[in-house]
Scaffold this motif. Structure first.
Motif, PDB file in Angstrom:
ATOM      1  N   LYS A   1       0.836  -1.208   0.000  1.00 24.91           N
ATOM      2  CA  LYS A   1       0.000   0.000   0.000  1.00 24.91           C
ATOM      3  C   LYS A   1       0.869   1.255   0.000  1.00 24.91           C
ATOM      4  N   HIS A   2       1.983   1.214   0.716  1.00 24.76           N
ATOM      5  CA  HIS A   2       2.810   2.406   0.877  1.00 24.76           C
ATOM      6  C   HIS A   2       4.054   2.426  -0.017  1.00 24.76           C
ATOM      7  N   LEU A   3       4.737   1.303  -0.118  1.00 28.37           N
ATOM      8  CA  LEU A   3       6.031   1.288  -0.798  1.00 28.37           C
ATOM      9  C   LEU A   3       5.912   1.088  -2.294  1.00 28.37           C
ATOM     10  N   ASN A   4       4.834   0.465  -2.733  1.00 28.13           N
ATOM     11  CA  ASN A   4       4.442   0.421  -4.134  1.00 28.13           C
ATOM     12  C   ASN A   4       5.153  -0.625  -4.981  1.00 28.13           C
ATOM     13  N   ARG A   5       6.460  -0.586  -5.153  1.00 30.00           N
ATOM     14  CA  ARG A   5       7.135  -1.426  -6.135  1.00 30.00           C
ATOM     15  C   ARG A   5       7.858  -2.607  -5.481  1.00 30.00           C
ATOM     16  N   PHE A   6       7.115  -3.679  -5.207  1.00 34.96           N
ATOM     17  CA  PHE A   6       7.658  -4.884  -4.605  1.00 34.96           C
ATOM     18  C   PHE A   6       8.372  -5.689  -5.681  1.00 34.96           C
ATOM     19  N   LEU A   7       9.684  -5.886  -5.511  1.00 37.12           N
ATOM     20  CA  LEU A   7      10.467  -6.607  -6.503  1.00 37.12           C
ATOM     21  C   LEU A   7      10.624  -8.086  -6.173  1.00 37.12           C
ATOM     22  N   GLY A   8      10.481  -8.438  -4.913  1.00 31.16           N
ATOM     23  CA  GLY A   8      10.528  -9.850  -4.567  1.00 31.16           C
ATOM     24  C   GLY A   8      11.073 -10.135  -3.185  1.00 31.16           C
ATOM     25  N   LEU A   9      10.775 -11.354  -2.744  1.00 33.15           N
ATOM     26  CA  LEU A   9      11.291 -11.905  -1.492  1.00 33.15           C
ATOM     27  C   LEU A   9      11.896 -13.255  -1.841  1.00 33.15           C
ATOM     28  N   TYR A  10      13.136 -13.464  -1.456  1.00 31.60           N
ATOM     29  CA  TYR A  10      13.863 -14.679  -1.776  1.00 31.60           C
ATOM     30  C   TYR A  10      14.360 -15.324  -0.494  1.00 31.60           C
ATOM     31  N   VAL A  11      14.381 -16.658  -0.486  1.00 40.32           N
ATOM     32  CA  VAL A  11      14.779 -17.424   0.693  1.00 40.32           C
ATOM     33  C   VAL A  11      15.988 -18.285   0.337  1.00 40.32           C
ATOM     34  N   SER A  12      16.995 -18.273   1.198  1.00 40.77           N
ATOM     35  CA  SER A  12      18.208 -19.044   0.916  1.00 40.77           C
ATOM     36  C   SER A  12      17.921 -20.541   0.972  1.00 40.77           C
ATOM     37  N   GLU A  13      18.568 -21.248   0.067  1.00 39.78           N
ATOM     38  CA  GLU A  13      18.493 -22.707   0.066  1.00 39.78           C
ATOM     39  C   GLU A  13      19.887 -23.307   0.210  1.00 39.78           C
ATOM     40  N   ILE A  14      20.866 -22.617  -0.347  1.00 40.80           N
ATOM     41  CA  ILE A  14      22.258 -23.056  -0.266  1.00 40.80           C
ATOM     42  C   ILE A  14      23.072 -21.850   0.193  1.00 40.80           C
ATOM     43  N   GLY A  15      24.054 -22.087   1.037  1.00 39.05           N
ATOM     44  CA  GLY A  15      24.888 -20.986   1.527  1.00 39.05           C
ATOM     45  C   GLY A  15      24.462 -20.587   2.929  1.00 39.05           C
ATOM     46  N   HIS A  16      24.268 -19.307   3.162  1.00 38.90           N
ATOM     47  CA  HIS A  16      23.852 -18.816   4.476  1.00 38.90           C
ATOM     48  C   HIS A  16      22.376 -19.140   4.674  1.00 38.90           C
TER      49      HIS A  16
ATOM     50  N   THR B   1      16.713 -14.388   4.328  1.00 34.66           N
ATOM     51  CA  THR B   1      15.827 -13.915   3.266  1.00 34.66           C
ATOM     52  C   THR B   1      16.390 -12.619   2.696  1.00 34.66           C
ATOM     53  N   VAL B   2      16.051 -12.356   1.446  1.00 35.82           N
ATOM     54  CA  VAL B   2      16.382 -11.092   0.801  1.00 35.82           C
ATOM     55  C   VAL B   2      15.075 -10.507   0.292  1.00 35.82           C
ATOM     56  N   LEU B   3      14.820  -9.284   0.662  1.00 35.28           N
ATOM     57  CA  LEU B   3      13.608  -8.560   0.299  1.00 35.28           C
ATOM     58  C   LEU B   3      14.021  -7.335  -0.502  1.00 35.28           C
ATOM     59  N   MET B   4      13.362  -7.107  -1.651  1.00 30.93           N
ATOM     60  CA  MET B   4      13.764  -5.981  -2.505  1.00 30.93           C
ATOM     61  C   MET B   4      12.560  -5.127  -2.898  1.00 30.93           C
ATOM     62  N   TRP B   5      12.779  -3.815  -2.818  1.00 30.33           N
ATOM     63  CA  TRP B   5      11.782  -2.811  -3.204  1.00 30.33           C
ATOM     64  C   TRP B   5      12.432  -1.815  -4.150  1.00 30.33           C
ATOM     65  N   GLY B   6      11.673  -1.347  -5.130  1.00 33.80           N
ATOM     66  CA  GLY B   6      12.165  -0.344  -6.056  1.00 33.80           C
ATOM     67  C   GLY B   6      11.563   1.023  -5.773  1.00 33.80           C
ATOM     68  N   TYR B   7      12.369   2.051  -5.913  1.00 33.45           N
ATOM     69  CA  TYR B   7      11.939   3.435  -5.689  1.00 33.45           C
ATOM     70  C   TYR B   7      12.470   4.313  -6.819  1.00 33.45           C
ATOM     71  N   ASP B   8      11.827   5.427  -7.027  1.00 35.79           N
ATOM     72  CA  ASP B   8      12.290   6.380  -8.035  1.00 35.79           C
ATOM     73  C   ASP B   8      13.576   7.077  -7.605  1.00 35.79           C
TER      74      ASP B   8
END
Length: 106
Positions: free
Chosen positions: A32-47, A51-58
């Protein structure tokens, strides 16, 4: 566009419960507020337990204004208070990423 790249490290065994709560309660408020959700990723190998969460802004100013509005939302305050009470997140790292001149969409 700039990308906010958030890495969260969780206590073992807590990622799934956090993700369920985030998907149901946190993500709708953020969308509702941040607008541009690029994704949420969960580690399977490595650390693991990461999780990695990404948002895009102008711009940084766009990010600042949007996040200020989100922090003022009572739904967000309720959600984030409950998340911190879970004591699931061990660490978080936030980076602002600028695109290379040859990146798509630049």
């Amino acid at each position: 566009m700039i990308v906010e790249h958030r890495t969260y490290t969780f206590r073992p065994g807590t990622v799934d419960s956090w993700m369920k709560k985030y998907e149901a309660e946190g993500l709708p408020v953020q969308k509702k507020h941040l607008n541009r959700f690029l994704g949420l990723y969960v580690s399977e190998i490595g650390h693991l337990h990461t999780t990695v969460l990404m948002w895009g802004y102008d711009s940084l100013a766009d990010r600042e204004a949007r996040r200020a509005a989100m922090y003022g939302d009572p739904e967000w305050q309720k959600f984030i208070g409950e998340i911190w009470a879970l004591n699931a997140i061990q660490s978080q790292d936030v980076m602002i990423m600028n695109p290379a001149p040859f990146s798509p969409g630049v």
